[in-house]
Structure formats: C-alpha cells, structure tokens
Enzyme design. Structure first.
Site, PDB file in Angstrom:
ATOM      1  N   GLY A  49       0.848  -1.196   0.000  1.00  0.00           N
ATOM      2  CA  GLY A  49       0.000   0.000   0.000  1.00  0.00           C
ATOM      3  C   GLY A  49       0.875   1.235   0.000  1.00  0.00           C
ATOM      4  O   GLY A  49       2.076   1.146   0.296  1.00  0.00           O
ATOM      5  N   HIS A  50       0.300   2.356  -0.382  1.00  0.00           N
ATOM      6  CA  HIS A  50       1.090   3.576  -0.260  1.00  0.00           C
ATOM      7  C   HIS A  50       0.189   4.779  -0.073  1.00  0.00           C
ATOM      8  O   HIS A  50      -1.018   4.716  -0.280  1.00  0.00           O
ATOM      9  CB  HIS A  50       2.022   3.762  -1.446  1.00  0.00           C
TER      10      HIS A  50
ATOM     11  N   SER B  36       0.561   9.419   0.920  1.00  0.00           N
ATOM     12  CA  SER B  36       1.389  10.624   0.806  1.00  0.00           C
ATOM     13  C   SER B  36       2.663  10.499   1.646  1.00  0.00           C
ATOM     14  O   SER B  36       3.701  11.074   1.332  1.00  0.00           O
ATOM     15  CB  SER B  36       0.583  11.821   1.274  1.00  0.00           C
ATOM     16  N   PHE B  37       2.612   9.690   2.716  1.00  0.00           N
ATOM     17  CA  PHE B  37       3.708   9.562   3.679  1.00  0.00           C
ATOM     18  C   PHE B  37       4.845   8.680   3.178  1.00  0.00           C
ATOM     19  O   PHE B  37       5.950   8.732   3.669  1.00  0.00           O
ATOM     20  CB  PHE B  37       3.138   8.909   4.949  1.00  0.00           C
TER      21      PHE B  37
ATOM     22  N   ALA C 127       5.245   4.317   1.990  1.00  0.00           N
ATOM     23  CA  ALA C 127       4.600   3.067   1.587  1.00  0.00           C
ATOM     24  C   ALA C 127       4.401   2.139   2.775  1.00  0.00           C
ATOM     25  O   ALA C 127       5.032   2.298   3.818  1.00  0.00           O
ATOM     26  CB  ALA C 127       5.438   2.383   0.518  1.00  0.00           C
ATOM     27  N   VAL C 128       3.504   1.159   2.600  1.00  0.00           N
ATOM     28  CA  VAL C 128       3.288   0.125   3.610  1.00  0.00           C
ATOM     29  C   VAL C 128       3.793  -1.195   3.028  1.00  0.00           C
ATOM     30  O   VAL C 128       3.537  -1.504   1.863  1.00  0.00           O
ATOM     31  CB  VAL C 128       1.794   0.010   4.002  1.00  0.00           C
TER      32      VAL C 128
ATOM     33  N   LYS D 124       4.710   0.416   8.091  1.00  0.00           N
ATOM     34  CA  LYS D 124       4.382   1.678   7.429  1.00  0.00           C
ATOM     35  C   LYS D 124       5.612   2.560   7.519  1.00  0.00           C
ATOM     36  O   LYS D 124       6.025   2.943   8.619  1.00  0.00           O
ATOM     37  CB  LYS D 124       3.174   2.321   8.138  1.00  0.00           C
TER      38      LYS D 124
ATOM     39  N   ASP E 265     -10.945   9.753  10.145  1.00  0.00           N
ATOM     40  CA  ASP E 265     -10.721   9.319   8.760  1.00  0.00           C
ATOM     41  C   ASP E 265     -11.303   7.917   8.555  1.00  0.00           C
ATOM     42  O   ASP E 265     -10.666   7.040   7.980  1.00  0.00           O
ATOM     43  CB  ASP E 265      -9.224   9.363   8.428  1.00  0.00           C
TER      44      ASP E 265
HETATM   45  P1  ATP Z   1      -2.473   8.823   3.482  1.00  0.00           P
HETATM   46  O1  ATP Z   1      -2.315   9.609   4.747  1.00  0.00           O
HETATM   47  O2  ATP Z   1      -1.636   9.282   2.355  1.00  0.00           O
HETATM   48  O3  ATP Z   1      -3.931   8.685   3.093  1.00  0.00           O
HETATM   49  P2  ATP Z   1      -2.608   6.603   4.941  1.00  0.00           P
HETATM   50  O4  ATP Z   1      -2.426   7.360   6.193  1.00  0.00           O
HETATM   51  O5  ATP Z   1      -4.026   6.390   4.499  1.00  0.00           O
HETATM   52  O6  ATP Z   1      -1.958   7.362   3.796  1.00  0.00           O
HETATM   53  P3  ATP Z   1      -2.658   3.911   5.839  1.00  0.00           P
HETATM   54  O7  ATP Z   1      -4.135   3.973   5.644  1.00  0.00           O
HETATM   55  O8  ATP Z   1      -2.196   3.696   7.235  1.00  0.00           O
HETATM   56  O9  ATP Z   1      -1.947   5.172   5.195  1.00  0.00           O
HETATM   57  O10 ATP Z   1      -2.076   2.756   4.912  1.00  0.00           O
HETATM   58  C1  ATP Z   1      -2.238   2.810   3.501  1.00  0.00           C
HETATM   59  C2  ATP Z   1      -2.688   1.457   2.970  1.00  0.00           C
HETATM   60  O11 ATP Z   1      -1.720   0.451   3.307  1.00  0.00           O
HETATM   61  C3  ATP Z   1      -4.001   0.950   3.560  1.00  0.00           C
HETATM   62  O12 ATP Z   1      -5.131   1.433   2.880  1.00  0.00           O
HETATM   63  C4  ATP Z   1      -3.847  -0.557   3.440  1.00  0.00           C
HETATM   64  O13 ATP Z   1      -4.189  -0.982   2.132  1.00  0.00           O
HETATM   65  C5  ATP Z   1      -2.353  -0.766   3.653  1.00  0.00           C
HETATM   66  N1  ATP Z   1      -2.080  -1.089   5.072  1.00  0.00           N
HETATM   67  C6  ATP Z   1      -1.918  -0.225   6.088  1.00  0.00           C
HETATM   68  N2  ATP Z   1      -1.694  -0.847   7.254  1.00  0.00           N
HETATM   69  C7  ATP Z   1      -1.733  -2.168   6.984  1.00  0.00           C
HETATM   70  C8  ATP Z   1      -1.589  -3.384   7.781  1.00  0.00           C
HETATM   71  N3  ATP Z   1      -1.369  -3.339   9.091  1.00  0.00           N
HETATM   72  N4  ATP Z   1      -1.696  -4.564   7.154  1.00  0.00           N
HETATM   73  C9  ATP Z   1      -1.930  -4.613   5.824  1.00  0.00           C
HETATM   74  N5  ATP Z   1      -2.074  -3.549   5.023  1.00  0.00           N
HETATM   75  C10 ATP Z   1      -1.979  -2.327   5.591  1.00  0.00           C
HETATM   76 MG    MG Z   2      -5.432   5.493   5.022  1.00  0.00          MG
HETATM   77 MG    MG Z   3      -4.020   8.614   6.971  1.00  0.00          MG
END
Ligand code: ATP
Ligand code: MG
Ligand code: MG
Length: 322
Positions: free
Chosen positions: A35-36, A38-39, A41-42, A57, A151
């Site tokens: 996943g990715h 703005s911050f 990637a995951v 993350k 969110d």
């Molecule tokens: P932005 O701030 O740019 O919107 P974000 O804060 O939404 O990014 P996250 O939602 O924490 O970031 O993570 C982005 C994506 O990564 C998620 O939508 C998901 O698909 C994947 N992801 C995050 N955490 C996990 C996890 N613990 N296990 C599996 N996938 C994850």
């Molecule tokens: Mg998110």
């Molecule tokens: Mg977020």
C-alpha cells in the site's frame, strides 16, 4: 556499528521514548509493498528471528516540511501505542532510520476498499453489517478514550486472515474531544466537521457519519459525490439532504441504519454504543467470524482467478502463497 538514529529523533527527547533504537533493516526481511500514501509506503515483511509476518508503514520526514511530517508521525505513534482492542490495529514498535520512521504493526490481508475493488460489485448486507459492527466496537473504545478517528472509510478498515475487522490509520486521530480542526478525507467528512472550518466544535459522532458514508461506499463502490472534485463535495455535504442508498432492493434495516448514521445534526446522531444496538448490526452479530472468513475466502478465490488470467493483479490477499 551504531544504529542510525536521525538527528531529529535525538533532538526531540520527549518523543524519543516512542522509538526503538535497533536498526530495522537487520530485524525485518522480505519487504514487499502492499500500500502507499502521501507519507511513503506500507510493506508486508517477516521478522527475522520470530519469522512472524508484520506490516511496516514507512513514513519519511526528510525534505520539505520535515518538522510537520515528524510531528504527524509522533502523533500517529502516540495514539497507536495506547490502543488495545480487538478491533483496532495492533502496534508492535517503531524504529528510525535516516529520515524514515518504520511503524511496525500486525499484518492484515487488505482493506474493505480493496475487497470491493477485487469483486467490482457491492458487498453482501451481512458482510457490511459485520464490518460496521466491528468498526463501531473500535469507535466506542476510541471515543471513550476521548479520541476521534476522523478518517473512517473503507480504505482504513482492514481485515485479518482469521476474520477480524480492524480499524487502522490513526494518522488523523485527534487527541482532544471536542475538536475543531479541518481533518479527514472530503467525501466522508461530516457536515459539522466541514462547518468547523468557520466556527464550532465537533465530537466523536462525526466518525459515525463517516461510517454511514462508508456503508454507501461498500454498497455502491464509491462514496456519494465522488464524481465531483473535493472542493465541490465539501460545499455540497452541509448543503444537501443526507445521502441514501440508491438501489431500492436493500433491506429496510440497512436503509434505516444508513439513515441513522447520516443524521445531519450531530446532536441527534447516535453515538457508537447506540448505533451498535441497531437491528441491522445485531441481526448478523452471532455469525460475524464466519461471515468475514467467508468473505476472505471468496476474495482470495477471485484474486487467484485474476492471476491465472494474467489480469491486473491484486496479489496482496495471497501474499503468503508467493
Ligand atoms: P495517506 O495519509 O496518504 O492517506 P494513509 O495514512 O491512508 O496514507 P494507511 O491507511 O495507514 O496510510 O495505509 C495505507 C494502505 O496500506 C491501507 O489502505 C492498506 O491498504 C495498507 N495497510 C496499512 N496498514 C496495513 C496493515 N497493518 N496490514 C496490511 N495492510 C496495511
Ligand atoms: Mg489510510
Ligand atoms: Mg491517513
């Protein structure tokens, strides 16, 4: 060699206690992006010693706005490390390398939004019901601790392989309740959060509105107003009547639950505990594990087929099989 600890980390002694000083590059292997944002990637990754699978993350705090990015990271870690609930993502540890924080947490297969994307059609009502129930349980817990998530949307609701729904992404969570700042993702934002730009405060049940929008997202693939640009949507949310499900074939219970969550006046909108007592939630609660496990099995089967046909792959649900 000494582990690389960034100067910003050591210059911020109050925050230093949240970070482990070991070098994460040596502790985790087989990193694969899942996943990715703005911050950064995951990643899916394996802990070298325990062989356990985790999610990492990686958030950069280098370059422009480095102080702001650092403060956001510290805020997210502070919230996450305080949470201990079946339906919130479990935090493991946080590490620092040069200009990047590694937030290590339990691994989930993917988000409810990924599931909708895989199936390219609505989820079943019983599936939406259980996703809502588990998210409400997480919200009840958060709100009792005086946090607002801010969110809530399908992309931030994750599913584990053993059928548990986990609220994730605490990057926008507020430590103060009521709050007054303009935070969230436009299409899912409650009218009072948008109006708080000018004046006023809002509280935890702005998350209940976002859950109502998430129901429409799970039922229709997109939240209402998604064909508009975000600025136009922000204008329309407080102006318009509350949105409803478009298809007349959804049950009366589901329609009623969406209507309850999407009560425009925050004073009349139920909190998480009351919303959990709605028939739409209680009627499927006894089978919640089975319902989500079946959904995962169904999703993996579709992803496997996609792979065979060499279509665009959403491999994340089958990470363990590659
Ligand atoms: P932005 O701030 O740019 O919107 P974000 O804060 O939404 O990014 P996250 O939602 O924490 O970031 O993570 C982005 C994506 O990564 C998620 O939508 C998901 O698909 C994947 N992801 C995050 N955490 C996990 C996890 N613990 N296990 C599996 N996938 C994850
Ligand atoms: Mg998110
Ligand atoms: Mg977020």
């Amino acid at each position: 060699m000494m582990p690389t600890v960034s100067p910003i980390g050591t210059r911020d002694p109050e925050a230093a206690k949240y970070f482990t000083t070991e070098d994460p590059e040596k502790l985790f292997e087989d990193l694969r992006e899942i996943g990715h944002g703005s911050f950064g990637a995951v990643y899916y990754a394996r802990e070298v010693t325990s062989k356990e699978i985790v999610a990492i993350k990686q958030m950069s705090y280098g370059g422009k706005k480095s102080l702001e990015k650092w403060q956001d990271i510290v805020r997210e870690v502070k919230v996450l490390c305080n949470l201990k609930h079946r339906n919130t993502i479990h935090y493991r540890a946080c590490y620092l390398t040069d200009h990047t924080a590694w937030l290590v947490m339990e691994y989930c297969l993917g988000s409810a939004s990924d599931v909708v994307e895989v199936h390219k059609c609505a989820l079943r009502e019983e599936e939406i019901s259980v996703i809502c129930r588990d998210t409400l349980a997480a919200l009840e817990y958060l709100h009792a601790m005086n946090y607002i998530h801010r969110d809530v949307k399908a992309g931030n609701i994750l599913l584990t392989d053993n059928g548990i729904v986990k609220l994730a992404d605490f990057g926008s969570a507020s430590l103060s309740c009521p709050a007054n700042s303009f935070v969230g993702t436009p299409y899912w934002m409650a009218p009072e959060v948008i109006l708080a730009m000018d004046d006023g405060e809002y509280s935890g049940n702005s998350d209940i509105w976002s859950l109502g929008i998430t129901c429409i997202e799970l039922a229709e693939g997109k939240p209402p107003l998604f064909n508009m640009n975000a600025m136009a949507a922000l204008y329309h949310i407080p102006q318009n009547e509350a949105p409803t499900l478009a298809d007349p074939n959804w049950s009366a219970e589901f329609n009623s639950f969406v209507q309850t969550c999407l009560t425009k006046s925050p004073e009349d909108r139920p909190g998480a505990a009351v919303a959990m007592m709605h028939t739409f939630i209680t009627m499927h609660a006894a089978r919640s594990y089975d319902i989500i496990r079946d959904l995962i099995t169904r999703t993996k089967a579709v992803v496997r087929e996609m792979d065979k046909r060499n279509a665009r792959k959403i491999k994340k649900f089958l990470m363990e099989e590659y």
